[in-house]
Design a protein around this motif. Structure first.
Motif, PDB file in Angstrom:
ATOM      1  N   PRO A  56       0.804  -1.236   0.000  1.00 23.70           N
ATOM      2  CA  PRO A  56       0.000   0.000   0.000  1.00 23.70           C
ATOM      3  C   PRO A  56       0.834   1.283   0.000  1.00 23.70           C
ATOM      4  CG  PRO A  56      -0.866  -1.574   1.591  1.00 23.70           C
ATOM      5  CD  PRO A  56       0.430  -2.145   1.096  1.00 23.70           C
ATOM      6  N   TRP A  57       1.921   1.337   0.784  1.00 23.05           N
ATOM      7  CA  TRP A  57       2.715   2.561   0.836  1.00 23.05           C
ATOM      8  C   TRP A  57       3.348   2.863  -0.524  1.00 23.05           C
ATOM      9  CZ3 TRP A  57       7.865   2.613  -0.428  1.00 23.05           C
ATOM     10  CH2 TRP A  57       8.549   1.390  -0.423  1.00 23.05           C
ATOM     11  N   ARG A  58       3.717   1.795  -1.230  1.00 16.83           N
ATOM     12  CA  ARG A  58       4.306   1.975  -2.564  1.00 16.83           C
ATOM     13  C   ARG A  58       3.254   2.466  -3.546  1.00 16.83           C
ATOM     14  NH1 ARG A  58       9.144   0.130  -4.469  1.00 16.83           N
ATOM     15  NH2 ARG A  58       9.427  -1.168  -2.613  1.00 16.83           N
ATOM     16  N   ILE A  59       2.052   1.890  -3.465  1.00 10.14           N
ATOM     17  CA  ILE A  59       0.973   2.315  -4.357  1.00 10.14           C
ATOM     18  C   ILE A  59       0.625   3.778  -4.095  1.00 10.14           C
ATOM     19  CG2 ILE A  59      -1.404   1.906  -5.087  1.00 10.14           C
ATOM     20  CD1 ILE A  59      -1.112  -0.985  -4.210  1.00 10.14           C
ATOM     21  N   PHE A  60       0.589   4.163  -2.811  1.00 14.21           N
ATOM     22  CA  PHE A  60       0.280   5.551  -2.475  1.00 14.21           C
ATOM     23  C   PHE A  60       1.273   6.512  -3.127  1.00 14.21           C
ATOM     24  CE2 PHE A  60       1.266   9.297   0.056  1.00 14.21           C
ATOM     25  CZ  PHE A  60       0.018   9.893   0.176  1.00 14.21           C
ATOM     26  N   LEU A  61       2.566   6.226  -2.985  1.00 12.29           N
ATOM     27  CA  LEU A  61       3.574   7.124  -3.546  1.00 12.29           C
ATOM     28  C   LEU A  61       3.519   7.152  -5.075  1.00 12.29           C
ATOM     29  CD1 LEU A  61       6.586   6.386  -1.165  1.00 12.29           C
ATOM     30  CD2 LEU A  61       5.332   8.546  -1.379  1.00 12.29           C
ATOM     31  N   ILE A  62       3.219   5.993  -5.688  1.00 15.87           N
ATOM     32  CA  ILE A  62       3.084   5.960  -7.147  1.00 15.87           C
ATOM     33  C   ILE A  62       1.875   6.787  -7.578  1.00 15.87           C
ATOM     34  CG2 ILE A  62       2.650   4.497  -9.165  1.00 15.87           C
ATOM     35  CD1 ILE A  62       4.119   2.245  -7.667  1.00 15.87           C
ATOM     36  N   GLN A  63       0.737   6.598  -6.895  1.00 17.20           N
ATOM     37  CA  GLN A  63      -0.470   7.361  -7.212  1.00 17.20           C
ATOM     38  C   GLN A  63      -0.210   8.852  -7.029  1.00 17.20           C
ATOM     39  OE1 GLN A  63      -3.262   6.723  -8.583  1.00 17.20           O
ATOM     40  NE2 GLN A  63      -4.741   8.263  -7.931  1.00 17.20           N
ATOM     41  N   PHE A  64       0.441   9.213  -5.932  1.00 16.95           N
ATOM     42  CA  PHE A  64       0.741  10.622  -5.669  1.00 16.95           C
ATOM     43  C   PHE A  64       1.570  11.232  -6.792  1.00 16.95           C
ATOM     44  CE2 PHE A  64       3.972  13.518  -3.724  1.00 16.95           C
ATOM     45  CZ  PHE A  64       3.149  14.621  -3.600  1.00 16.95           C
ATOM     46  N   LEU A  65       2.600  10.520  -7.212  1.00 14.15           N
ATOM     47  CA  LEU A  65       3.458  11.051  -8.264  1.00 14.15           C
ATOM     48  C   LEU A  65       2.757  11.014  -9.616  1.00 14.15           C
ATOM     49  CD1 LEU A  65       6.245  12.284  -8.109  1.00 14.15           C
ATOM     50  CD2 LEU A  65       7.207  10.129  -8.886  1.00 14.15           C
ATOM     51  N   GLN A  92      -7.820   0.025   1.104  1.00 17.15           N
ATOM     52  CA  GLN A  92      -6.679   0.844   0.679  1.00 17.15           C
ATOM     53  C   GLN A  92      -7.104   2.016  -0.189  1.00 17.15           C
ATOM     54  OE1 GLN A  92      -4.190  -2.008  -1.311  1.00 17.15           O
ATOM     55  NE2 GLN A  92      -3.683  -3.115   0.559  1.00 17.15           N
ATOM     56  N   ALA A  93      -8.340   1.983  -0.695  1.00 25.94           N
ATOM     57  CA  ALA A  93      -8.781   3.005  -1.645  1.00 25.94           C
ATOM     58  C   ALA A  93      -8.811   4.392  -1.030  1.00 25.94           C
ATOM     59  CB  ALA A  93     -10.162   2.638  -2.195  1.00 25.94           C
ATOM     60  N   ARG A  94      -9.256   4.513   0.215  1.00 27.80           N
ATOM     61  CA  ARG A  94      -9.363   5.843   0.840  1.00 27.80           C
ATOM     62  C   ARG A  94      -8.004   6.514   0.991  1.00 27.80           C
ATOM     63  NH1 ARG A  94      -9.689   8.395   6.062  1.00 27.80           N
ATOM     64  NH2 ARG A  94      -9.101   6.450   7.100  1.00 27.80           N
ATOM     65  N   PRO A  95      -7.001   5.879   1.620  1.00 17.26           N
ATOM     66  CA  PRO A  95      -5.702   6.564   1.727  1.00 17.26           C
ATOM     67  C   PRO A  95      -4.999   6.744   0.391  1.00 17.26           C
ATOM     68  CG  PRO A  95      -5.564   4.326   2.601  1.00 17.26           C
ATOM     69  CD  PRO A  95      -7.013   4.606   2.366  1.00 17.26           C
ATOM     70  N   ILE A  96      -5.183   5.802  -0.527  1.00 17.78           N
ATOM     71  CA  ILE A  96      -4.449   5.891  -1.792  1.00 17.78           C
ATOM     72  C   ILE A  96      -5.070   6.907  -2.734  1.00 17.78           C
ATOM     73  CG2 ILE A  96      -3.904   4.613  -3.920  1.00 17.78           C
ATOM     74  CD1 ILE A  96      -3.350   2.176  -2.078  1.00 17.78           C
ATOM     75  N   PHE A  97      -6.382   6.898  -2.888  1.00 11.60           N
ATOM     76  CA  PHE A  97      -7.014   7.817  -3.837  1.00 11.60           C
ATOM     77  C   PHE A  97      -7.330   9.172  -3.200  1.00 11.60           C
ATOM     78  CE2 PHE A  97      -8.505   3.681  -5.867  1.00 11.60           C
ATOM     79  CZ  PHE A  97      -7.519   3.705  -6.832  1.00 11.60           C
ATOM     80  N   TYR A  98      -8.101   9.178  -2.114  1.00 13.96           N
ATOM     81  CA  TYR A  98      -8.424  10.454  -1.463  1.00 13.96           C
ATOM     82  C   TYR A  98      -7.165  11.049  -0.826  1.00 13.96           C
ATOM     83  CZ  TYR A  98     -11.490  13.854   0.844  1.00 13.96           C
ATOM     84  OH  TYR A  98     -12.117  15.021   1.237  1.00 13.96           O
TER      85      TYR A  98
END
Length: 492
Positions: A50-59, A273-279
């Motif tokens: 999840p932490w990796r997906i978050f950073l990828i989504q953010f970038l 994981q959708a809430r922290p990653i997308f929102y």
């Protein structure tokens, strides 16, 4: 500084409170099997942490939007703070969250497929072409921007500074384009999954460095209550509505974001994981945009002599070189370069997936991936040649990219509003209906009242605003008439 701190607090509260409400409304189910778990293919459906997906989504969603867009939007004054904060919480982050969640529920469906399910087959066919064109525009814009920044003397060894800047720029264009092709074709965890988290951390660190500069230099940031008047140097031809809402896209709401969400929807192993990653990624982008807008607003207001004739990219250099020693300034500008590059490649990857989805081309074999990607890259290359050969070419492409980006956000908001209406949970569809109506007004009025150099506006502003309002009202009525009608997707 007080307004800035309040704005940051509001963004954080938006995540902790409003996103939880959205999560309950859409019915996130942690027990439901996600596409990455159901059928991993080693190429696009790849389970990741999840932490990796978050950073990828953010970038992915950040790019240069929350930097360049926020810098240019800051010309309009402190009104930009309000749009970034409230646009991000109530429009952009909700848009990203629900669109990404729908993609998870629909087996990682691309954005046009989601449009088709809720807005009809005709809209799906139109948005397939529209979205691919936008992704190509993004790819072209995000090659040109970093290539231009990398021609600055700070990046060119002293022994090579005699070389013409155009030659250096073409060198970087070719190199970045080769990277784009590799990142588009290789499995998502081979390049994107490995380097994006590093660049994501760099982008956040760069924003933090600016906050430190606020404190060290005791920067007198403007307060919202000092006035919301339009401070744009060409205010007569750049009204806050709709120009500011087009200029600040990625920091508040951006249709491009929803094209990136399916990439991550195919990598998540739990719907929670959708809430922290997308929102959450959108809120993080809003924080970055707010920091850059505050910094730019200070320079535009207190040091206008440094800003005359400067583009958004050039203003990044002004801010970095004014506040930081050479090494940190170098890293700051490099962070902007990496942000641009790492959105351009995923834009073209999204284009490949969208085309593959509607042509039903299996993307596991490399030759088939190449077959789909090549036409996309040829078109992007043609746009690049145009922008480099024509002095005004880049501005022309950027203008259409910005407007098309917000049109895509508007269409996606209408699609997710229909989705919410069909959940039959009372009137919760109003949480996206209001942003959908607002963005409809923004995008239509931009066509009618925005000033075009040498042409003027299409209509006088009162008439343009009135017609825009009528069209927006008609869209609202159409929604209520058709919101309960099921679209036949069996043949789509």
């Amino acid at each position: 500084m007080v307004s800035f701190i309040i704005a940051i607090v509001l963004l954080v509260l938006g995540y902790w409170l409003y996103s939880k409400l959205i999560e309950r409304v859409i019915g996130v189910d942690p027990q439901r099997v996600t596409p990455a778990v159901a059928h991993p293919d080693g190429v696009d459906y790849v389970p990741m942490k999840p932490w990796r997906i978050f950073l990828i989504q953010f970038l992915n969603i950040a790019g240069v939007g929350p930097i360049i867009g926020a810098v240019m939007g800051a010309q309009f004054g402190t009104a930009s703070y309000l749009w970034i904060v409230f646009g991000c919480i109530f429009a952009g982050a909700v848009h990203d969250f629900i669109a990404g969640f729908i993609s998870i529920r629909q087996d990682g469906a691309s954005l046009p497929e989601i449009h088709g399910r809720y807005l009809g087959n005709g809209m799906k066919q139109f948005m397939r072409g529209f979205t691919v064109v936008l992704m190509i525009l993004v790819g072209a814009v995000f090659v040109n921007t970093p290539a231009t920044l990398l021609t600055q003397d700070i990046f060119v060894p002293e022994g090579l500074r005699h070389i013409d800047h155009n030659v250096i720029q073409y060198f970087w264009v070719i190199l970045i384009f080769v990277y784009y092709l590799l990142a588009t074709l290789l499995p998502i965890d081979k390049i994107i999954g490995k380097i994006y988290p590093v660049f994501g951390i760099l982008l956040l660190a760069m924003a933090l460095a600016i906050v430190v500069a606020f404190v060290v230099y005791q920067v007198p940031l403007r307060e919202v209550w000092e006035g919301l008047e339009n401070s744009h140097p060409k205010a007569d031809t750049n009204p806050i509505f709709p120009m500011m809402f087009i200029s600040i896209a990625c920091g508040a709401i951006s249709g491009f974001h929803a094209t990136q969400s399916p990439l991550m929807a195919r990598c998540m192993v739990n719907e929670k994981q959708a809430r922290p990653i997308f929102y959450g990624a959108m809120i993080a982008e809003g924080v970055v945009a707010l920091i850059w807008a505050a910094a730019a607003a200070y320079f535009f207001h207190d040091h206008p002599e440094l800003c005359l004739g400067k583009s958004g990219a050039a203003m990044v250099g002004v801010i970095a070189n004014s506040w930081f020693p050479p090494v940190i300034a170098f890293i700051t500008i490099l962070g902007v370069v990496s942000a641009a590059v790492t959105s351009g490649d995923t834009a073209l990857r999204s284009a490949r997936l969208i085309v593959a989805d509607f042509m039903h081309v299996d993307q596991k074999p490399v030759p088939k991936r190449l077959l789909v990607a090549l036409p996309v890259f040829v078109l992007a290359a043609a746009l690049l040649v145009f922008s480099l050969a024509n002095p005004a070419g880049f501005d022309y492409i950027w203008r259409y990219f910005s407007w098309a980006n917000q049109v895509l956000a508007m269409v996606t908001l209408w699609a997710v509003t229909v989705f919410l209406a069909r959940l039959k949970k009372g009137g919760w569809y109003w949480i996206t209906l209001i942003p959908a109506l607002f963005m409809s007004m923004v995008t239509v009025s931009f066509l009618l009242v925005a000033y075009k150099e040498g042409l003027g506006s299409l209509l006088p502003r009162p008439a343009g605003y009135a017609i825009s309002a009528a069209i927006t009202l008609a869209l609202g009525i159409l929604f209520f008439v058709r919101k309960d009608k099921k679209n036949d997707t069996s043949k789509q």
